[in-house]
Write an enzyme that holds these catalytic residues in place. Structure first.
Site, short mmCIF file in Angstrom:
data_model
loop_
_atom_site.label_atom_id
_atom_site.label_comp_id
_atom_site.label_asym_id
_atom_site.label_seq_id
_atom_site.Cartn_x
_atom_site.Cartn_y
_atom_site.Cartn_z
N SER A 1 0.81 -0.89 -0.14
CA SER A 1 -0.28 0.01 0.14
C SER A 1 0.90 1.30 -0.04
O SER A 1 -0.14 2.48 0.35
CB SER A 1 -1.10 -0.28 1.28
OG SER A 1 -0.50 0.23 2.14
N LYS B 1 -6.73 3.52 8.31
CA LYS B 1 -6.24 4.47 7.54
C LYS B 1 -6.83 5.91 8.06
O LYS B 1 -6.16 7.24 7.82
CB LYS B 1 -5.43 4.17 6.51
CG LYS B 1 -5.28 2.81 6.59
CD LYS B 1 -4.63 2.43 5.32
CE LYS B 1 -3.40 0.96 4.63
NZ LYS B 1 -3.59 0.22 3.72
#
Length: 782
Positions: free
Chosen positions: A688, A731
């Site tokens: 990511s 996140k």
């Protein structure tokens, strides 16, 4: 039994050079010893007859096999034997001969000269030379002492044998006499017969005597112990019979009869299921036939205790007042709307359909987000008992299914134990930390949980100790986990996962004021007027002293402040304290965490990413720099293989499209590239960060900084596609805590924003992209 003769043996010099050989199979003869023999073979009878007609001297050799089991009998004969004199011979009616022979001397076969009608051999007499010294004397003394002890322990040996051994002065004769008397195998006696050296022979006989003595002493010890146990048991039985008779005379009742009648009454009153009732009655009948002093008596009694105390049919009544249940859930927990909604739905279904099966819920989320306490709140809202067992580090399948009753100290598994403690068959049962179950040689507990957590199977859960089915279908099982990846797929498939996200700053402030501060006040003996917190102080504790998705560290910091205030009040330095922003540091020390976004001056080559961790989301800074060199790529920051591959893919994409970004081709040939991810002590991996690395590199190469309030996440491909990643909820909440205003996310992750609080969504501008060009346009305006 063999014994020595009185009288001197024939001189070895008079033994013929050729001897008729009589094979022995289950006996061996030593010089000077007397041995009775039974001769049955026709050829051996003929040998005896001819020997009796001559000098009556024959040779005796031990055979490895019986004569009728060998094709070549001579090859099975040992080559060292004993010459013997036939003292007596008597024939029986069935043409057998009984002999009494005395050993003369050892001999060694030089060659066999005939096999028919009986074996004959040319022999060499072995002359035994004896020279006394101190070691031989010591060996003889020790051997006589040990042999005397053997005679004492052996009922079949008369005491005169020990006296005879003490009277023998010749070492070789003593060794032969004891070897022929003790209980040893024919092979061991043959071994002694073949040892010519007297000292070696004494040592070997000593070894055999020591072994025989050890066996006799052990057997004597066992016999004494068994005799003592039998006498004790008989004495106890006699005393118990006397006691029973006395009680009967006094009109007192037998305790065992009372206990058995008590079990019989409990079985009848408990209304056990048919299979459990049959097993209980069978064990009770066994118990009635046992003596109370028997070890098995306690085992059966304990088993009956378990069967008659389990709540087979006892259920608590559910609170089906939906409004009251909702009010209790709201009182105990702030937020967690999705979990509360699912509980209310379950109660609604129970209200409409009483026999519905309990759900298997799994609360997944970072530590400190209220998973375990939510289980207690659910039990209170439903009016049920609450059971909790922790599965962290459990590696033994018996912890779930129990031990079989054949094992000493066997017990049911923790599931059945908790059900008995609850006293009802429908508690709210929490299996904490199910993601931390292990497995080893003792079995796999997660596999045992498959039956527990399957609504189609757990109506007949089989515990190894009970060995009868127990209905778990009425139990409401709740599991908790920090990470779902470590839960086996088959087990995860049986559970309905409800993810508990981390809390926002505003939620933490409200939870602190509503729950944490009042609880810590009570635990530290403080009144409401003695300590109070301003909203700004709580915000400072949250932002400056904790960095977590949950609330545990926040409560610890509040507890630390309460301890400081309690100390000040106890020492009469103050009567009440108001915690403000300015005096938080007095109790907690300097601020531990600062806003990294504000602290860092973003320059070309630096980009902000987002990372997922088991305790929530975090910001991840990626730094890139270039220096004169030869087109080498250096990666630092304890990066995993996947993250390194993302960096390589990002650089390859930039080199492929260098002209589009205005980068000279020679730039890469003249420079080395270094990518670093700070916090190098923490391992990092995953795809990511690919978008972040590519953005940092382009920012470095075109000398243009990335927007200050922007963070991003996503996986990249060599074609510049932005792929979806996991952990979006964590996140986004981490970005919100850090004050990020703009987020760049993969287009395919847009669906993951549904569970994020609306207040968070309003404060952040989201950009959903599927190509790297779009990311660079947003971050760098290129």
């Amino acid at each position: 039994m063999t014994e020595t003769t009185s009288g001197e043996p024939m001189d070895a010099e008079n033994i013929p050079e050729v001897l008729p050989i009589l094979p022995l199979f289950d006996a061996a003869l030593f010089p000077r010893m007397v041995l009775p023999l039974m001769v049955m073979q026709p050829e051996s009878i003929k040998l005896v007859d001819e020997a009796m007609a001559k000098d009556r001297i024959i040779g005796l050799l031990v055979s490895r096999k019986p004569p009728n089991e060998s094709q070549e009998p001579l090859k099975e004969l040992y080559r060292v034997g004993t010459s013997a004199l036939i003292l007596k011979m008597a024939k029986t009616q069935d043409n057998r001969a009984q002999l009494l022979v005395q050993g003369l001397s050892r001999f060694r076969v030089r060659e066999f000269i005939a096999e028919k009608p009986y074996p004959r051999a040319r022999v060499e007499v072995i002359h035994e030379k004896e020279r006394m010294d101190k070691e031989i004397e010591a060996l003889m003394t020790n051997l006589v002492t040990q042999f005397s002890r053997i005679v004492e322990l052996s009922p079949g040996l008369p005491p005169e044998v020990a006296t005879m051994a003490k009277s023998i002065k010749e070492a070789h004769m003593l060794a032969d006499m004891i070897a022929s008397t003790i209980n040893t195998s024919v092979e061991e006696k043959q071994e002694i017969l073949e040892i010519i050296d007297v000292k070696k022979r004494l040592k070997r006989v000593t070894e055999l005597v020591a072994h025989q003595l050890e066996i006799l002493e052990l057997g004597n010890k066992i016999q004494s112990q068994v005799k003592g146990d039998m006498e004790k048991s008989q004495r106890e039985y006699y005393l118990r019979q006397q006691l029973k008779a006395i009680k009967e005379e006094l009109g007192e009742t037998d305790d065992q009869s009372v206990e058995i009648e008590d079990y019989r009454t409990r079985i009848a009153e408990k209304n056990l299921p048919e299979e459990a009732r049959r097993e209980a009655e069978r064990e009770l009948n066994r118990l009635a036939r046992m003596h109370p002093s028997s070890a098995e008596y306690t085992v059966v009694a304990t088993y009956l205790d378990w069967l008659t105390t389990l709540p087979w049919n006892e259920s608590s009544e559910d609170n089906l007042d939906i409004k009251k249940a909702r009010k209790i859930l709201d009182e105990d927990h702030y937020g967690l709307e999705k979990a509360k909604k699912r509980i209310i739905e379950y109660l609604a279904v129970r209200k409409l359909k009483r026999d519905s099966k309990g759900p298997i819920l799994c609360f997944a989320g970072p530590p400190g987000t209220g998973k375990t306490s939510l289980g207690r709140s659910i039990a209170r809202a439903m009016g049920r008992k609450f059971c909790r067992i922790s599965l962290g580090g459990v590696r033994d399948e018996a912890e779930i299914r129990g031990h079989r009753r054949t094992y000493v100290g066997a017990m049911p598994g923790r599931i059945i134990q908790a059900i008995r403690r609850a006293g009802t068959n429908n508690p709210v049962f929490m299996l904490d930390e199910i993601d931390k179950v292990g497995s080893d040689f003792r079995g796999d507990p997660s596999s045992a949980l498959l039956e527990v957590l399957d609504p189609e199977q757990n109506n007949a859960f089989s515990d190894h100790y009970l060995d009868v089915p127990f209905d778990l279908s009425k139990v409401m099982f709740i599991t908790t986990a920090n990470i779902l990846d470590t839960i086996p797929p088959a087990l995860r498939d049986r559970m309905e996962v409800l993810e508990l996200l981390g809390y926002t700053e505003d939620e933490k402030i409200k939870i602190a004021n509503r729950y944490l501060i009042p609880r810590q006040r009570r635990e530290h003996g403080l009144k409401a007027h003695q300590i109070s917190f301003t909203r700004g102080a709580v915000r400072r504790i949250i932002n400056g002293y904790t960095r977590e998705a949950g609330l545990r560290n926040l409560e610890r910091e509040i507890a630390a402040i309460c301890r400081g205030v309690a100390a000040a009040i106890a020492e009469e330095e103050a009567t009440s304290v108001t915690i403000k922003v300015v005096n938080v540091a007095k109790y907690l020390g300097p601020v531990r965490y600062t806003n990294e976004v504000k602290a860092r001056h973003l320059i070309p080559g630096v980009a902000m990413g987002l990372a997922w961790t088991p305790v929530g989301g975090e910001l991840l800074f990626v730094e890139a720099t270039a220096m004169p060199g030869k087109n080498r790529l250096t990666l630092t920051g304890q990066l995993g293989d996947v993250m390194k591959e993302s960096a390589t893919a990002a650089l390859s994409y930039i080199r492929t499209h260098a002209s589009e970004f205005g980068i000279e081709d020679e730039f890469f040939e003249r420079h080395d590239i270094h990518i670093h991810v700070p916090a190098g002590a923490i391992p990092k991996d995953g795809p990511s960060a690919g978008v972040t690395m590519l953005t940092a590199l382009v920012s470095l190469f075109i000398d243009k900084p990335v927007r200050r309030d922007l963070a991003m996440t996503g996986e990249i491909t060599l074609r510049g596609q932005v792929m979806p990643v996991g952990g979006i909820k964590e996140k986004v909440l981490a970005a919100h805590r850090a004050g990020i205003k703009t987020l760049v996310l993969p287009q395919w992750n847009e669906k993951d924003l549904q569970d994020i609080p609306k207040k968070v969504l309003k404060t952040i501008q989201f950009h959903f992209v599927d190509k790297m060009r779009e990311v660079l346009e947003i971050a760098l305006d290129v």
